[in-house]
Design an enzyme around this catalytic site. Structure first.
Site, short mmCIF file in Angstrom:
data_model
loop_
_atom_site.label_atom_id
_atom_site.label_comp_id
_atom_site.label_asym_id
_atom_site.label_seq_id
_atom_site.Cartn_x
_atom_site.Cartn_y
_atom_site.Cartn_z
N SER A 166 33.74 36.74 38.51
CA SER A 166 34.48 36.37 37.32
C SER A 166 34.63 37.58 36.41
CB SER A 166 33.78 35.21 36.59
OG SER A 166 34.53 34.77 35.50
N THR A 167 33.97 37.59 35.26
CA THR A 167 34.10 38.70 34.31
C THR A 167 33.72 40.03 34.95
OG1 THR A 167 33.41 37.12 32.63
CG2 THR A 167 33.51 39.44 31.98
N HIS A 193 37.86 34.19 39.05
CA HIS A 193 38.33 33.31 37.98
C HIS A 193 39.47 33.99 37.22
CE1 HIS A 193 34.05 31.42 37.91
NE2 HIS A 193 34.81 30.87 38.82
N MET A 286 30.48 35.37 34.09
CA MET A 286 29.84 34.43 33.17
C MET A 286 29.64 33.08 33.86
SD MET A 286 31.42 34.97 29.38
CE MET A 286 33.13 34.70 29.82
#
Length: 354
Positions: A166-167, A193, A286
């Site tokens: 993700s991040t 994501h 996250m």
């Protein structure tokens, strides 16, 4: 706890006003300044001392990318969240910003129907990211129990590698994927994501840097070795086996862990189809998406690798997997590709013996 200090940089008065009002309504946040362009923002940073900067991309005089480059030269660790429009050009600029060192991005609300929906979008998408990055600067250091790094364990033949991230994902994926050789003997499946359009552009960007093809996944495609597929934004990605092989399937069932695509959804299907031949790799991000999926992978006899804290932009997703005892190995980002290749080749039968 001290409030997280935020500087908002956007050329639109309406955006500055609305975002300021919404952020100020959160008791953990304080808007310490606003700026209409990059030049004004750079002059304000030393005066308002922000913990996080929200940075628009398209601005007059000095745009977001130019401003980001200048910030990184003087403030290399100051969190910067790009605030981009949900457009093709916005997506391209956002990916470029991430490669230039932006901490993360959030999309501006558009076509949501009413002010309440737009406000909720900002609360759901932007505020959690501000709090994650702002916490690095406002939270006192806490002594925690050290993570016990497991030795190499449970190595068996790998048939597929599924990556959840993700991040910080675009840069992390570039580091890992570019190390894979053109003759890679297994397929790679990725959940990053990201919203629609962003994933297609990310696949194109990664493909330009890698020896293996990287595409956005399309339902019905048959998996083949030496090829990577990224789940399309707003669609879950799973695998299904039929008489002709293993196929990709995308669908729009409900989000899981507030995510669609979801890492858990992919990993559950990979565990079911490949069993002990499955490998999961959880990179920076996250939240805890991927935790349940990694449990399914381990229960099926497969392997799990996790990125370490020191090299993660946000050690959220990997930390949940590590703390649950599901990781066979915890590694810095620059060692993950080598470990994947080691495990792929460990029990591989040489062609001469087939």
């Amino acid at each position: 706890m001290p409030k997280i200090r935020v500087l908002i940089v956007d050329d639109a008065v309406v955006v500055r006003s609305r975002v300021s009002k919404i952020l100020s309504s959160d008791p953990e946040l304080e808007v310490v300044g606003v700026a209409a362009n990059g030049r004004i923002a750079l002059a304000k940073i030393s005066h308002v001392n922000p913990d996080v900067i929200i940075l628009d991309i398209e601005m007059p005089e000095m745009d977001g990318l130019q401003t980001l480059s200048a910030i990184r030269q003087k403030y290399p660790r100051l969190p910067v969240i790009m605030y981009s429009t949900f457009t093709y050009s916005g997506a391209i600029a956002t990916l470029e910003a991430l490669s230039l060192g932006a901490s993360d991005y959030a999309t501006k609300p558009s076509n949501l129907g009413n002010v309440e929906a737009a406000t909720q979008h900002i609360r759901d998408d932007l505020i959690p990211k501000i709090k994650v990055f702002g916490a690095f600067f406002t939270t006192p250091s806490i002594i925690t129990h050290p993570v016990i790094f497991p030795l190499r364990s449970d190595i068996q033949q790998v048939e597929v590698v599924a990556i959840g991230v993700s991040t910080g994902g675009p840069n992390a994926l570039a580091v890992v994927l570019k190390e894979f050789p053109a003759d890679l003997s297994v397929p790679i499946l990725i959940v990053q994501h990201m919203p629609p359009m962003f994933t297609k552009l990310l696949a194109k960007q990664l493909a330009s840097k890698c020896q293996i093809p990287v595409d956005e996944a399309v339902s019905g495609q048959i998996l083949k070795p030496g090829h990577a597929w990224i789940a399309p934004g707003d669609f879950h990605l799973i695998v299904q086996r039929d008489k002709t092989g293993v196929r990709l399937v995308t669908h729009q069932a409900s989000p899981e862990n507030s995510c669609r695509p979801s890492v858990d959804v992919l990993l559950r299907s990979v565990a079911q189809v490949y069993g002990a031949g499955a490998m999961a790799v959880i990179l920076t991000g996250m939240g805890q998406d991927g935790l349940h999926g990694c449990q399914c992978i381990r229960e099926a006899g497969g392997q799990v690798l996790a990125q370490d804290k020191a090299t993660s932009v946000v050690w959220g997703m990997p930390s949940f997997v590590v703390n649950a005892g599901l990781a066979n190995q915890i590694l810095p980002l620059n060692e993950i590709a080598d470990e994947i290749m080691y495990r792929i080749r460990f029990n591989q039968v040489p062609p001469s013996e087939l």
